[in-house]
Design a protein around this motif. Sequence first.
Motif, mmCIF file in Angstrom:
data_model
loop_
_atom_site.group_PDB
_atom_site.id
_atom_site.type_symbol
_atom_site.label_atom_id
_atom_site.label_comp_id
_atom_site.label_asym_id
_atom_site.label_seq_id
_atom_site.Cartn_x
_atom_site.Cartn_y
_atom_site.Cartn_z
ATOM 1 N N ARG A 203 0.805 -1.223 0.000
ATOM 2 C CA ARG A 203 0.000 0.000 0.000
ATOM 3 C C ARG A 203 0.843 1.281 0.000
ATOM 4 N NH1 ARG A 203 -5.083 -1.460 4.060
ATOM 5 N NH2 ARG A 203 -5.711 -3.376 2.960
ATOM 6 N N ARG A 204 2.127 1.145 -0.213
ATOM 7 C CA ARG A 204 3.014 2.291 -0.364
ATOM 8 C C ARG A 204 4.275 1.806 -1.072
ATOM 9 N NH1 ARG A 204 7.102 2.237 3.644
ATOM 10 N NH2 ARG A 204 6.763 0.689 5.283
ATOM 11 N N TYR A 205 5.084 2.746 -1.509
ATOM 12 C CA TYR A 205 6.306 2.384 -2.221
ATOM 13 C C TYR A 205 7.396 1.952 -1.240
ATOM 14 C CZ TYR A 205 10.739 3.029 -4.679
ATOM 15 O OH TYR A 205 12.005 2.848 -5.193
ATOM 16 N N VAL A 206 7.828 0.699 -1.366
ATOM 17 C CA VAL A 206 8.950 0.161 -0.598
ATOM 18 C C VAL A 206 9.979 -0.301 -1.633
ATOM 19 C CG1 VAL A 206 9.715 -1.559 1.070
ATOM 20 C CG2 VAL A 206 7.389 -0.607 1.230
ATOM 21 N N PRO A 207 11.142 0.343 -1.727
ATOM 22 C CA PRO A 207 12.093 0.048 -2.809
ATOM 23 C C PRO A 207 12.387 -1.434 -3.035
ATOM 24 C CG PRO A 207 12.811 1.982 -1.606
ATOM 25 C CD PRO A 207 11.636 1.448 -0.859
ATOM 26 N N GLY A 208 12.739 -2.158 -1.971
ATOM 27 C CA GLY A 208 13.092 -3.559 -2.139
ATOM 28 C C GLY A 208 11.962 -4.397 -2.690
ATOM 29 N N VAL A 209 10.758 -4.179 -2.176
ATOM 30 C CA VAL A 209 9.596 -4.954 -2.607
ATOM 31 C C VAL A 209 9.221 -4.598 -4.042
ATOM 32 C CG1 VAL A 209 7.177 -5.503 -2.120
ATOM 33 C CG2 VAL A 209 8.765 -5.083 -0.234
ATOM 34 N N TYR A 210 9.211 -3.306 -4.336
ATOM 35 C CA TYR A 210 8.840 -2.866 -5.682
ATOM 36 C C TYR A 210 9.789 -3.427 -6.738
ATOM 37 C CZ TYR A 210 8.221 0.139 -9.741
ATOM 38 O OH TYR A 210 8.019 0.595 -11.024
ATOM 39 N N TRP B 243 -7.484 2.033 -18.510
ATOM 40 C CA TRP B 243 -6.970 2.769 -17.353
ATOM 41 C C TRP B 243 -7.407 4.230 -17.412
ATOM 42 C CZ3 TRP B 243 -0.982 2.904 -16.022
ATOM 43 C CH2 TRP B 243 -0.805 3.582 -14.832
ATOM 44 N N ARG B 244 -7.239 4.855 -18.585
ATOM 45 C CA ARG B 244 -7.595 6.271 -18.721
ATOM 46 C C ARG B 244 -9.099 6.491 -18.545
ATOM 47 N NH1 ARG B 244 -4.962 10.948 -20.514
ATOM 48 N NH2 ARG B 244 -6.446 12.640 -20.198
ATOM 49 N N ARG B 245 -9.898 5.609 -19.145
ATOM 50 C CA ARG B 245 -11.348 5.742 -19.019
ATOM 51 C C ARG B 245 -11.808 5.538 -17.582
ATOM 52 N NH1 ARG B 245 -13.918 2.585 -24.316
ATOM 53 N NH2 ARG B 245 -13.257 4.131 -25.879
ATOM 54 N N SER B 246 -11.170 4.647 -16.865
ATOM 55 C CA SER B 246 -11.579 4.333 -15.502
ATOM 56 C C SER B 246 -11.112 5.381 -14.499
ATOM 57 C CB SER B 246 -11.033 2.963 -15.095
ATOM 58 O OG SER B 246 -11.262 2.702 -13.731
ATOM 59 N N GLU B 247 -9.846 5.843 -14.651
ATOM 60 C CA GLU B 247 -9.247 6.698 -13.629
ATOM 61 C C GLU B 247 -9.013 8.134 -14.088
ATOM 62 O OE1 GLU B 247 -8.870 5.464 -10.543
ATOM 63 O OE2 GLU B 247 -9.805 3.677 -11.385
ATOM 64 N N GLY B 248 -9.068 8.384 -15.389
ATOM 65 C CA GLY B 248 -8.866 9.734 -15.887
ATOM 66 C C GLY B 248 -7.426 10.186 -15.939
ATOM 67 N N ARG C 22 -6.929 -0.014 -7.268
ATOM 68 C CA ARG C 22 -7.321 -0.190 -8.670
ATOM 69 C C ARG C 22 -6.311 0.440 -9.607
ATOM 70 N NH1 ARG C 22 -13.306 1.362 -10.480
ATOM 71 N NH2 ARG C 22 -12.591 3.476 -9.988
ATOM 72 N N ARG C 23 -5.836 1.620 -9.258
ATOM 73 C CA ARG C 23 -4.827 2.257 -10.106
ATOM 74 C C ARG C 23 -3.528 1.457 -10.130
ATOM 75 N NH1 ARG C 23 -5.557 8.797 -8.908
ATOM 76 N NH2 ARG C 23 -7.662 8.935 -9.801
ATOM 77 N N GLU C 24 -3.188 0.862 -9.002
ATOM 78 C CA GLU C 24 -1.973 0.059 -8.983
ATOM 79 C C GLU C 24 -2.125 -1.198 -9.830
ATOM 80 O OE1 GLU C 24 1.458 -1.704 -5.993
ATOM 81 O OE2 GLU C 24 -0.484 -1.144 -5.160
ATOM 82 N N PHE D 61 -3.926 -1.412 -12.561
ATOM 83 C CA PHE D 61 -3.743 -0.937 -13.925
ATOM 84 C C PHE D 61 -2.260 -0.699 -14.205
ATOM 85 C CE2 PHE D 61 -8.321 0.506 -14.020
ATOM 86 C CZ PHE D 61 -8.667 -0.195 -15.163
ATOM 87 N N TYR D 62 -1.569 -0.126 -13.242
ATOM 88 C CA TYR D 62 -0.141 0.157 -13.400
ATOM 89 C C TYR D 62 0.631 -1.122 -13.690
ATOM 90 C CZ TYR D 62 4.644 1.460 -12.016
ATOM 91 O OH TYR D 62 6.017 1.653 -11.981
ATOM 92 N N TRP D 63 0.396 -2.159 -12.905
ATOM 93 C CA TRP D 63 1.152 -3.406 -13.090
ATOM 94 C C TRP D 63 0.720 -4.137 -14.355
ATOM 95 C CZ3 TRP D 63 5.626 -4.198 -11.082
ATOM 96 C CH2 TRP D 63 5.959 -3.581 -9.878
ATOM 97 N N ALA D 64 -0.525 -4.002 -14.753
ATOM 98 C CA ALA D 64 -0.947 -4.556 -16.036
ATOM 99 C C ALA D 64 -0.177 -3.883 -17.177
ATOM 100 C CB ALA D 64 -2.448 -4.374 -16.231
ATOM 101 N N ALA D 65 0.004 -2.564 -17.057
ATOM 102 C CA ALA D 65 0.776 -1.833 -18.063
ATOM 103 C C ALA D 65 2.240 -2.250 -18.029
ATOM 104 C CB ALA D 65 0.648 -0.328 -17.831
#
Length: 259
Positions: free
Chosen positions: A66-73, A117-122, A133-135, A137-141
């Motif tokens: 639920r947040r950016y953690v360098p090692g995990v990401y 993604w754009r239609r759903s989140e703008g 949900r945005r994340e 979409f991000y990982w799908a991209a």
Amino acid sequence: MTSNSRPAAQTRVPDPSPIFWVAKAASTALGEAVSDFSIRALDPVVAVLLGFALFVLALAWQLTRRRYVPGVYWLAVAAVGVFGTMAADVVHVVVGLPYAASAALYAVALASVFVLWRRSEGTLSVHDVTTPRRELFYWAAVVGTFALGTAVGDLTAVTFGLGYLSSILVFAVVITVPILGWRMAWWDGVFAFWFAYVLTRPLGASVADWLGKPVQEGGVGVGAGWVSLALTGVMVLLVVVMHLARRESRARAAAASLG
């Protein structure tokens, strides 16, 4: 801050800083090298299954932070690189789909993710990846960019006959286009980011192939295993640097808020 105010949601992915791009290129090269090594060291079916398991576990770990953690990401990015390379190779070797066809297929799939993604989140901005949900979409991209980049890299090196070194030079030149487009304000920053994000995949993979492949196949002959080991060390070092920088940034922000 009033009692009714709420803290801003934390972004779940990193900002595109210079070290981000270095890590992204290194992770793509690592994914290519580890995939090549594991396919040769293990039974291909076992290697693909292990790659898929790593991909699922690493991505699940990332999604629960639920947040950016360098090692995990960056573990998740590396896992996408390994399994993405394997999946792209299976489509070509097992299914027999030409690289040109697979590149076109992945381009359509990636474009579809962006449209949804754009239609759903703008927005497609990485700065706005603050919700589950945005994340997703991000990982799908991200998966789509790895698949497309892998196919494009193989297309230039194998189908077009450029080889690995020439492919490195081509992609190194082409990747300056979104950089200049953004710097000169010709291109929207979000478009330039994703354009460059796709190109880092064939660039990094071409470097890994050039270093790891045998001389008779157009490589240097270092070996995929040694390349994997070296790139793992590079990624660990980069993650440590990013972790320390993030901790220092938080300390400065805390000090500023108290002052």
